[in-house]
Design an enzyme around this catalytic site. Sequence first.
Site, PDB file in Angstrom:
ATOM      1  N   TRP A  10       0.819  -1.211   0.000  1.00 28.32           N
ATOM      2  CA  TRP A  10       0.000   0.000   0.000  1.00 28.32           C
ATOM      3  C   TRP A  10       0.848   1.255   0.000  1.00 28.32           C
ATOM      4  O   TRP A  10       0.570   2.213  -0.721  1.00 28.32           O
ATOM      5  CB  TRP A  10      -0.974  -0.031   1.172  1.00 28.32           C
ATOM      6  CG  TRP A  10      -1.958  -1.144   1.025  1.00 28.32           C
ATOM      7  CD1 TRP A  10      -2.061  -2.268   1.778  1.00 28.32           C
ATOM      8  CD2 TRP A  10      -2.932  -1.277  -0.025  1.00 28.32           C
ATOM      9  NE1 TRP A  10      -3.058  -3.081   1.286  1.00 28.32           N
ATOM     10  CE2 TRP A  10      -3.600  -2.505   0.188  1.00 28.32           C
ATOM     11  CE3 TRP A  10      -3.309  -0.473  -1.100  1.00 28.32           C
ATOM     12  CZ2 TRP A  10      -4.636  -2.953  -0.642  1.00 28.32           C
ATOM     13  CZ3 TRP A  10      -4.333  -0.924  -1.931  1.00 28.32           C
ATOM     14  CH2 TRP A  10      -4.978  -2.142  -1.697  1.00 28.32           C
ATOM     15  N   ASP A  33      -1.744   6.715   6.502  1.00 29.03           N
ATOM     16  CA  ASP A  33      -2.810   5.884   5.962  1.00 29.03           C
ATOM     17  C   ASP A  33      -3.083   4.827   7.026  1.00 29.03           C
ATOM     18  O   ASP A  33      -2.330   3.865   7.178  1.00 29.03           O
ATOM     19  CB  ASP A  33      -2.365   5.249   4.647  1.00 29.03           C
ATOM     20  CG  ASP A  33      -3.362   4.228   4.102  1.00 29.03           C
ATOM     21  OD1 ASP A  33      -4.398   3.994   4.759  1.00 29.03           O
ATOM     22  OD2 ASP A  33      -3.084   3.650   3.031  1.00 29.03           O
ATOM     23  N   LYS A  93     -12.841  -1.682   6.680  1.00 30.25           N
ATOM     24  CA  LYS A  93     -12.156  -2.675   7.503  1.00 30.25           C
ATOM     25  C   LYS A  93     -12.635  -2.621   8.954  1.00 30.25           C
ATOM     26  O   LYS A  93     -13.034  -3.629   9.514  1.00 30.25           O
ATOM     27  CB  LYS A  93     -10.649  -2.477   7.399  1.00 30.25           C
ATOM     28  CG  LYS A  93     -10.159  -2.591   5.957  1.00 30.25           C
ATOM     29  CD  LYS A  93      -8.692  -2.302   5.815  1.00 30.25           C
ATOM     30  CE  LYS A  93      -8.276  -2.227   4.349  1.00 30.25           C
ATOM     31  NZ  LYS A  93      -8.415  -3.500   3.639  1.00 30.25           N
TER      32      LYS A  93
END
Length: 363
Positions: free
Chosen positions: A101, A175, A199
């Site tokens: 990511w 993030d 999530k």
Amino acid sequence: MKRPYNFSAGPATLPPEVLQQAADEMLDWHGSGMSVMEMSHRGREFMSIRDQAETDLRELLAVPPQFKVLFMQGGGLAENAIVPMNLSRGGQADFVVTGSWSQKSYKEAKRYCDSAVAASNEADDHTSLPAPASWQLRPQAAYVHLCTNETIHGVEFSELPDLKGLGSDAALVIDCSSHIATRSIDWSRVGLAFAGAQKNIGPAGLTLVIVREDLLGHALPVCPSAFDYKTVADNQSMYNTPPTYAIYLAGLVFQWLKRQGGVAAMEQRNIAKATLLYDYIDASGFYRNTVAPAARSRMNLPFFLPDDSHNEAFLAGAKERGLLQLKGHKSVGGMRASLYNAMPLEGVQALVDYMREFAARHG
């Protein structure tokens, strides 16, 4: 009927009582005669939902008043472009690459600014975390980007770096998509935090951005108006139609989290869940996790069987026992168990019991 235990990395499991409440309110929210999906986003009914969601989120995460809470769209991938368009001022941005990511974030930012890798754990296959003292930070960087939990490789920062202590005036951008609301955030060290909701917060479609006010108002001319943080903040996330139903569901999750005792209580539960699974893996002599213990994620636990030829049998047996979506990401293989807030300890115990049984039969 007992629900299966869903270990998906995202979109992920949600608290059953939240889903039940949403089902009960589907056709008629609080006597309004409307589903939340049918409401005007500017009507008093939805504005009350939105305002309460922000209030509860601020309380849960102890967000200081000098930060704006934005309800946006596009997920974490879109933020990889939206952040540099808002914060880089066309200059420099540094990236700590610790997995897939953050690698995507670094590459996307190159389209809008001079992005550089300040540190990387690629040499050890993303199984450790580079110490902040080793980071090569540029004096002119506008911000430093950090993915604080990497879902694919299973590494997590247990503490945020103090950039000022490292001699940098850059804003820290985190993030935190895959572990938001699972542990506290030291806002004194953060300039901007963003998180896809799917999530720990709610359904896919909602992205949370929590940004310090002094970072607003510097968007590049190329930045779309709907993604200009100042425009979004000035319009209370109503510049364009926001993801109303996702905000509603996130609000229900925030209320559920408060009933559980808040983030501090959830953190203790998450420690217990992760410890249970890691301790079994380490002691099993059959399964293995390759991440350095100090870098291990509480949320996403990749593990491997001795032989890939066992993988399909393992997954089939897990499904029979109501243990779902344990297959690892295609880029790394193996298995992965995601232990987000809504995963109960009983689910992790059920997984460990199955893993022990499988190892006894195939070891």
